[in-house]
Design an enzyme around this catalytic site. Sequence first.
Site, PDB file in Angstrom:
ATOM      1  N   HIS A   1      72.396 -31.931  -9.191  1.00 47.13           N
ATOM      2  CA  HIS A   1      71.012 -32.106  -8.749  1.00 47.13           C
ATOM      3  C   HIS A   1      70.473 -30.767  -8.278  1.00 47.13           C
ATOM      4  O   HIS A   1      71.206 -29.982  -7.689  1.00 47.13           O
ATOM      5  CB  HIS A   1      70.940 -33.120  -7.590  1.00 47.13           C
ATOM      6  CG  HIS A   1      69.578 -33.679  -7.416  1.00 47.13           C
ATOM      7  ND1 HIS A   1      68.602 -33.007  -6.721  1.00 47.13           N
ATOM      8  CD2 HIS A   1      69.006 -34.816  -7.880  1.00 47.13           C
ATOM      9  CE1 HIS A   1      67.498 -33.719  -6.747  1.00 47.13           C
ATOM     10  NE2 HIS A   1      67.715 -34.824  -7.444  1.00 47.13           N
TER      11      HIS A   1
ATOM     12  N   ASP B   1      71.052 -41.412 -11.041  1.00 47.24           N
ATOM     13  CA  ASP B   1      71.122 -42.003 -12.379  1.00 47.24           C
ATOM     14  C   ASP B   1      72.532 -42.404 -12.788  1.00 47.24           C
ATOM     15  O   ASP B   1      72.715 -43.024 -13.831  1.00 47.24           O
ATOM     16  CB  ASP B   1      70.564 -41.003 -13.412  1.00 47.24           C
ATOM     17  CG  ASP B   1      69.079 -40.771 -13.222  1.00 47.24           C
ATOM     18  OD1 ASP B   1      68.363 -41.753 -13.019  1.00 47.24           O
ATOM     19  OD2 ASP B   1      68.638 -39.611 -13.258  1.00 47.24           O
TER      20      ASP B   1
HETATM   21  N1  CMC Z   1      77.578 -31.004 -16.014  1.00 46.89           N
HETATM   22  C1  CMC Z   1      78.194 -29.804 -16.120  1.00 46.89           C
HETATM   23  N2  CMC Z   1      77.771 -28.691 -15.488  1.00 46.89           N
HETATM   24  C2  CMC Z   1      76.672 -28.779 -14.732  1.00 46.89           C
HETATM   25  C3  CMC Z   1      75.973 -29.997 -14.561  1.00 46.89           C
HETATM   26  C4  CMC Z   1      76.470 -31.139 -15.229  1.00 46.89           C
HETATM   27  N3  CMC Z   1      75.854 -32.308 -15.114  1.00 46.89           N
HETATM   28  N4  CMC Z   1      74.911 -29.801 -13.742  1.00 46.89           N
HETATM   29  C5  CMC Z   1      74.942 -28.510 -13.410  1.00 46.89           C
HETATM   30  N5  CMC Z   1      76.001 -27.889 -13.999  1.00 46.89           N
HETATM   31  C6  CMC Z   1      76.403 -26.486 -13.833  1.00 46.89           C
HETATM   32  C7  CMC Z   1      75.530 -25.550 -14.656  1.00 46.89           C
HETATM   33  O1  CMC Z   1      76.068 -25.340 -15.938  1.00 46.89           O
HETATM   34  C8  CMC Z   1      75.547 -24.306 -13.801  1.00 46.89           C
HETATM   35  O2  CMC Z   1      76.790 -23.679 -13.996  1.00 46.89           O
HETATM   36  P1  CMC Z   1      76.905 -22.059 -13.923  1.00 46.89           P
HETATM   37  O3  CMC Z   1      76.538 -21.707 -12.517  1.00 46.89           O
HETATM   38  O4  CMC Z   1      78.321 -21.761 -14.257  1.00 46.89           O
HETATM   39  O5  CMC Z   1      75.939 -21.541 -14.937  1.00 46.89           O
HETATM   40  C9  CMC Z   1      75.546 -24.853 -12.368  1.00 46.89           C
HETATM   41  O6  CMC Z   1      76.166 -26.129 -12.474  1.00 46.89           O
HETATM   42  C10 CMC Z   1      74.167 -25.012 -11.756  1.00 46.89           C
HETATM   43  O7  CMC Z   1      73.374 -25.807 -12.643  1.00 46.89           O
HETATM   44  P2  CMC Z   1      71.842 -25.560 -12.971  1.00 46.89           P
HETATM   45  O8  CMC Z   1      71.546 -26.087 -14.337  1.00 46.89           O
HETATM   46  O9  CMC Z   1      71.496 -24.126 -12.696  1.00 46.89           O
HETATM   47  O10 CMC Z   1      71.177 -26.438 -11.873  1.00 46.89           O
HETATM   48  P3  CMC Z   1      69.716 -26.987 -11.891  1.00 46.89           P
HETATM   49  O11 CMC Z   1      69.331 -27.197 -10.491  1.00 46.89           O
HETATM   50  O12 CMC Z   1      68.823 -26.121 -12.713  1.00 46.89           O
HETATM   51  O13 CMC Z   1      69.829 -28.393 -12.673  1.00 46.89           O
HETATM   52  C11 CMC Z   1      70.146 -30.662 -13.143  1.00 46.89           C
HETATM   53  C12 CMC Z   1      69.902 -29.615 -12.053  1.00 46.89           C
HETATM   54  C13 CMC Z   1      69.966 -32.055 -12.541  1.00 46.89           C
HETATM   55  C14 CMC Z   1      69.081 -30.507 -14.246  1.00 46.89           C
HETATM   56  C15 CMC Z   1      71.565 -30.498 -13.709  1.00 46.89           C
HETATM   57  O14 CMC Z   1      72.532 -30.694 -12.698  1.00 46.89           O
HETATM   58  C16 CMC Z   1      71.848 -31.419 -14.909  1.00 46.89           C
HETATM   59  O15 CMC Z   1      71.507 -31.076 -16.045  1.00 46.89           O
HETATM   60  N6  CMC Z   1      72.444 -32.633 -14.649  1.00 46.89           N
HETATM   61  C17 CMC Z   1      72.659 -33.595 -15.707  1.00 46.89           C
HETATM   62  C18 CMC Z   1      71.386 -34.373 -15.961  1.00 46.89           C
HETATM   63  C19 CMC Z   1      71.087 -35.360 -14.851  1.00 46.89           C
HETATM   64  O16 CMC Z   1      71.952 -36.108 -14.404  1.00 46.89           O
HETATM   65  N7  CMC Z   1      69.814 -35.388 -14.423  1.00 46.89           N
HETATM   66  C20 CMC Z   1      69.341 -36.305 -13.387  1.00 46.89           C
HETATM   67  C21 CMC Z   1      68.967 -35.591 -12.141  1.00 46.89           C
HETATM   68  S1  CMC Z   1      68.719 -36.663 -10.714  1.00 46.89           S
HETATM   69  C22 CMC Z   1      67.426 -37.728 -11.065  1.00 46.89           C
HETATM   70  C23 CMC Z   1      66.184 -37.118 -11.568  1.00 46.89           C
HETATM   71  O17 CMC Z   1      65.800 -36.002 -11.252  1.00 46.89           O
HETATM   72  O18 CMC Z   1      65.540 -37.798 -12.323  1.00 46.89           O
END
Ligand code: CMC
Length: 427
Positions: free
Chosen positions: A306, A363
């Site tokens: 998140h 989710d």
């Molecule tokens: N699986 C594997 N690695 C992950 C995941 C994941 N679900 N989420 C984050 N990471 C890693 C990412 O690759 C990065 O690694 P590194 O630092 O080595 O590059 C690190 O964790 C930080 O991630 P980020 O993408 O920079 O974080 P963000 O704040 O931009 O993204 C997120 C947040 C929710 C988009 C992301 O965690 C994600 O894609 N999660 C899966 C999709 C999901 O479950 N979304 C629902 C979110 S909650 C409800 C809503 O908002 O609707």
Amino acid sequence: MSKVATLEIDGKKYEFPVIVGSENEVAIDIKNLRGESGVITLDPGFKNTGSCESAITFLDGELGILRYRGYSIEELAEKAEFLEVVFLLIFGELPNKEELGKFKEDIKAQSEVNLDMKKVIKGFPPTAHPMGMLSSLTSALIAFNPKSVNVDSEEDMYKAIVKILAKFPTLAAWTLRRRNDLPLENSDNSLGYVESFLKMMFQKPGEEYKANKNVVDALDKLLILHADHEQNCSTSTVRIVGSSQAGLFASISAGVSALWGPLHGGANQAVIEMLEAIKADGGDTSKFIAKAKDKDDPFRLMGFGHRVYKNFDPRAKIIKKAADEVLAELGVDDPILEIAKGLEKAALEDEYFVERKLYPNVDFYSGIIYRAMGIPTEMFTVMFAVGRLPGWIAQWREMRLAKEPIGRPRQVYIGESLRGFKELDKR
Ligand code: CMC
């Protein structure tokens, strides 16, 4: 004395006020930065940018706290009903009995959707994704409600809010009925908001429909848990679209589109698809954990991580418990619940996820409950949208009442400098 932050650029110092929120969140007010220094800030994805001051939802991602208007999500999920929370979010206080009764009646009075809207939905193929249909239908509502809301009139504002709250669940239910080629019914005003929504989704022609009380209660709770989440992607979309003074329905329609993406609300559908894929593959979660960690693989563990929570998402905790309860009450034995629990355990013990503070989010378990209720996977994000509607409305209202300026970020241009036009035959 109020605090200031000092910024030094090329030896010149600039001072900016420091704003402290009611929960001691600290922000530097850079409104005058460009005017004074000619410099802007750059923050792709707005990871450190506060877009507004808001009194609606407080969340502390480090501590895993979520509150609507000061009330904890745990207490609201346990004690309140969805429409009480809707009222609270939008108008700021829990309604008393009379206010709640009037609010419910006002919503019922507006629940009928114009017959011509049925023609709009029939234009979609039954295979259309429900979220695409919902966004279009919400936008199409404008054609039947062309008068723009006078935001300076409390009455006008209230009418528009009640209208969208009343009609949105009908449109949401119709997206499912279109897929199942069932006749489109208006809401049953002898029932409560959630029960009527279920009936509109599931009633078959010529059959009595009686919603299971456990299902109604569980859905009510799920809607509360999804009702607002401060400046997330879809809410920011609603606020920014609304800031151009586009109407409420247009802003909500844009919010639905933003929510659809798999990184946002679309994750609930993606989670079930992932869990199904694990099951089909023999149930080995370690393979999927390895895929999620592999930087050359675009796969992510859906329902994990998140932007704001670096701790357990408090909503996920409540939903996990509810999943156990609802499945037991409905007598559903879904093997993917066990796969989900195994996956969660494996991820929480894995260094990659621990280091990055990746926990299950809202989710991760919600789809398992929706599935037990008989809601098809492609409708999951629609369910999220019905829950998030009051949050979008509350944030839109707050933004319009605060007379916020149009949302218009700047950029750092990195393209070509001025160059001469090349005639077609010279390229
Ligand atoms: N699986 C594997 N690695 C992950 C995941 C994941 N679900 N989420 C984050 N990471 C890693 C990412 O690759 C990065 O690694 P590194 O630092 O080595 O590059 C690190 O964790 C930080 O991630 P980020 O993408 O920079 O974080 P963000 O704040 O931009 O993204 C997120 C947040 C929710 C988009 C992301 O965690 C994600 O894609 N999660 C899966 C999709 C999901 O479950 N979304 C629902 C979110 S909650 C409800 C809503 O908002 O609707």
